[in-house]
Write an enzyme that holds these catalytic residues in place. Structure first.
Site, PDB file in Angstrom:
ATOM      1  N   LYS A   1      21.336 -28.789  18.557  1.00 59.22           N
ATOM      2  CA  LYS A   1      21.617 -28.612  19.985  1.00 59.22           C
ATOM      3  C   LYS A   1      23.113 -28.398  20.196  1.00 59.22           C
ATOM      4  O   LYS A   1      23.937 -29.132  19.646  1.00 59.22           O
ATOM      5  CB  LYS A   1      21.134 -29.851  20.741  1.00 59.22           C
TER       6      LYS A   1
ATOM      7  N   SER B   1      16.759 -31.246  28.346  1.00 60.34           N
ATOM      8  CA  SER B   1      17.844 -30.297  28.177  1.00 60.34           C
ATOM      9  C   SER B   1      17.892 -29.645  26.798  1.00 60.34           C
ATOM     10  O   SER B   1      18.662 -28.720  26.567  1.00 60.34           O
ATOM     11  CB  SER B   1      19.188 -30.995  28.440  1.00 60.34           C
TER      12      SER B   1
ATOM     13  N   SER C   1      15.021 -35.466  27.236  1.00 53.50           N
ATOM     14  CA  SER C   1      15.567 -34.189  26.774  1.00 53.50           C
ATOM     15  C   SER C   1      15.086 -33.761  25.405  1.00 53.50           C
ATOM     16  O   SER C   1      15.252 -32.599  25.032  1.00 53.50           O
ATOM     17  CB  SER C   1      17.099 -34.232  26.782  1.00 53.50           C
TER      18      SER C   1
END
Length: 495
Positions: A101, A176, A200
């Site tokens: 990420k 996210s 997330s």
């Protein structure tokens, strides 16, 4: 690490004994074993995943910073080391691709978290969880997309644009960590490293039909993630996503342990989920806990998962807890109350000015609609009486303690979202969308997100498996059982 290595070797044999499996459908531990055994080269494994990414990423926009040529060179180095020194010289994940990420620090690479004002940021060092996976031999293919500031459940920002769902480009990949969910769901990476504060990891894993794990608070350091935890580290976690459940515990073993910076991290024993029996384990289903709009398909999927665990020897119980309906809504108040800092202030500290009137009303400005909604919500929240805010925060913590007590040493199954992956933009301004994931973050409990096949719209179904503090092995053991029962990740058609 040696336990992880031995366990991986056993899993490789079982994974490859059932017949031919495509490279881009294998688990990371199976790929690592094949590389050590010489039946696959690291270059072959890396090239196979790059080929998938070059085919699907133009429409997914999941990998937003790629290092394909560097990954090829890294793979060649692994193959050369194997030839020169033999398999015993290789670390457990040697030659296996991984994605990260973009909000987690990878030295020398962008670390914007989707914030325009951070486009110049290049960390000097890896986040500890990234460093540990690289030390285990994994090869980074690239960085994946996130929502702006990691603050919403759709991955869209003004730096990289929007990420699409691996199964339906018209729908959200979640957030996210939506880039991680989409890239693993598409077959472009076997494993990924991401963050989870309010779902997330779990929401993108759900939306893209893969496994994700939010570890127990204190198991993995959150150092090196942005935005930093600002006093709510109990809710924040770094963790893995994977297309196969058997990769989750080896990744936790590699990433776990103190780093000398995160004050909450301590040495915690990790047991082997593959040898864990579910016989007699209490599995709780909470009824009357859902806001209007939670689809029957989500509840039926949960109930089918419970039946599968019951077939494996677990004991299913039903309880009521109506306070679970509101706890997720109150969690955002806890975030604001306990950090003592607003996200508007965090953004201003990065050089952004989200509170200016033009930015709040401009649809094509430097900030996305969810970020503008968040900032407006912070302004409105300041108008609430302080005693009321404190009461709501206390109520949220009380409910989280009640959830922890209900779970005990057993498990709880809970839907992840009210429905399957929403269409793009459909969740903006709807904070209740995180209601089903937030309570377990607030309690700091381990949660494994497990896929349960595809629903009526051809989109992934799934369930959260929640355990008691430190019982990560038990949630993963249940995920392994559900993978056997429902097939786990299914490659999207037409990719």
């Amino acid at each position: 690490m040696s336990n992880c290595h031995a366990r991986a070797a056993g899993l490789v044999q079982s994974a490859r004994s059932g017949g031919h499996v495509e490279i881009t459908e294998e688990s990371a531990v199976a790929l690592a074993g094949a590389i050590r055994a010489g039946s696959l080269s690291s270059r072959e494994v890396v090239e196979a995943h790059i080929a998938v990414l070059e085919r699907v990423n133009p429409s997914l926009n999941a990998v937003v910073v790629e290092r394909y040529d560097a990954a090829r060179r890294d793979a060649d180095e692994v193959d050369a080391r194997l030839a020169a020194d033999g398999p015993d010289a290789l670390p457990p994940l040697a030659g296996v691709p991984v994605t990260v990420k973009e909000s987690l620090a990878v030295a020398g690479m962008p670390n914007t978290a989707g914030v325009v004002a951070r486009k110049h940021i290049r960390p000097a060092a890896h986040a500890p969880v990234v460093q540990r996976v690289l030390d285990a031999g994994a090869i980074v293919l690239g960085l994946t997309n996130t929502s702006e500031g990691c603050m919403w459940i759709e991955s869209n920002n003004r730096v990289y644009g929007r990420t699409n769902n691996a199964y339906d480009r018209r729908r959200s990949a979640g957030g996210s960590s939506g880039g991680e969910g989409a890239v693993i769901g598409s077959g472009g990476s076997p494993i990924g490293i991401a963050t989870d504060t309010l779902g997330s990891i779990r929401i993108p894993a759900f939306c893209n039909g893969v496994f994700g794990h939010r570890p127990s608070t204190g198991l993995l350091p959150v150092t090196g993630s942005w935005p930093p935890p600002y006093g709510v580290a109990r809710m924040c976690a770094n963790g893995p996503l994977a297309r196969r459940a058997q990769d989750l515990m080896p990744l936790l073993e590699i990433m776990a342990g103190p780093d000398g910076v995160d004050p909450l991290v301590r040495e915690l024993p990790l047991q082997d989920p593959a040898s864990t029996s579910l016989t007699g384990v209490r599995v709780t289903l909470v009824e009357d806990a859902f806001l209007p709009g939670t689809g029957r398909e989500m509840l039926r999927a949960r109930d089918r998962a419970a039946a599968a665990l019951e077939d494996a020897g677990a004991k299913v119980e039903h309880v009521t807890m109506t306070s679970l309906r509101q706890i997720g809504l109150f969690t955002t108040i806890v975030l604001a109350e306990e950090t003592g800092i607003s996200f508007a202030e965090i953004m201003r500290g990065e050089g952004a000015h989200p509170l200016s009137l033009p930015e709040l009303v401009a649809p094509r400005g430097k900030h996305t609609a969810p970020m503008r909604s968040l900032v407006i919500g912070e302004v409105l929240e300041k108008l609430l009486p302080k005693p009321l805010v404190r009461r709501l925060a206390t109520a949220a913590h009380t409910a989280a303690d009640e959830v922890t007590a209900i779970i005990g040493d057993g498990l709880l199954l809970h839907p992840t979202m009210p429905a399957v992956a929403p269409r793009h933009g459909a969740s903006t301004g709807q904070p209740w969308r995180t209601n089903a994931v937030a309570p377990f973050s607030l309690a700091g409990l381990p949660v494994t997100q497990a896929p349960l096949g595809l629903g009526s719209a051809g989109l992934p179904l799934g369930v959260q498996i929640v355990g008691g503090m430190g019982n990560d092995y038990l949630t993963i053991a249940a995920a392994l059982e559900l993978e056997r029962a429902f097939g786990g990740w299914a490659p999207p058609r037409g990719n």
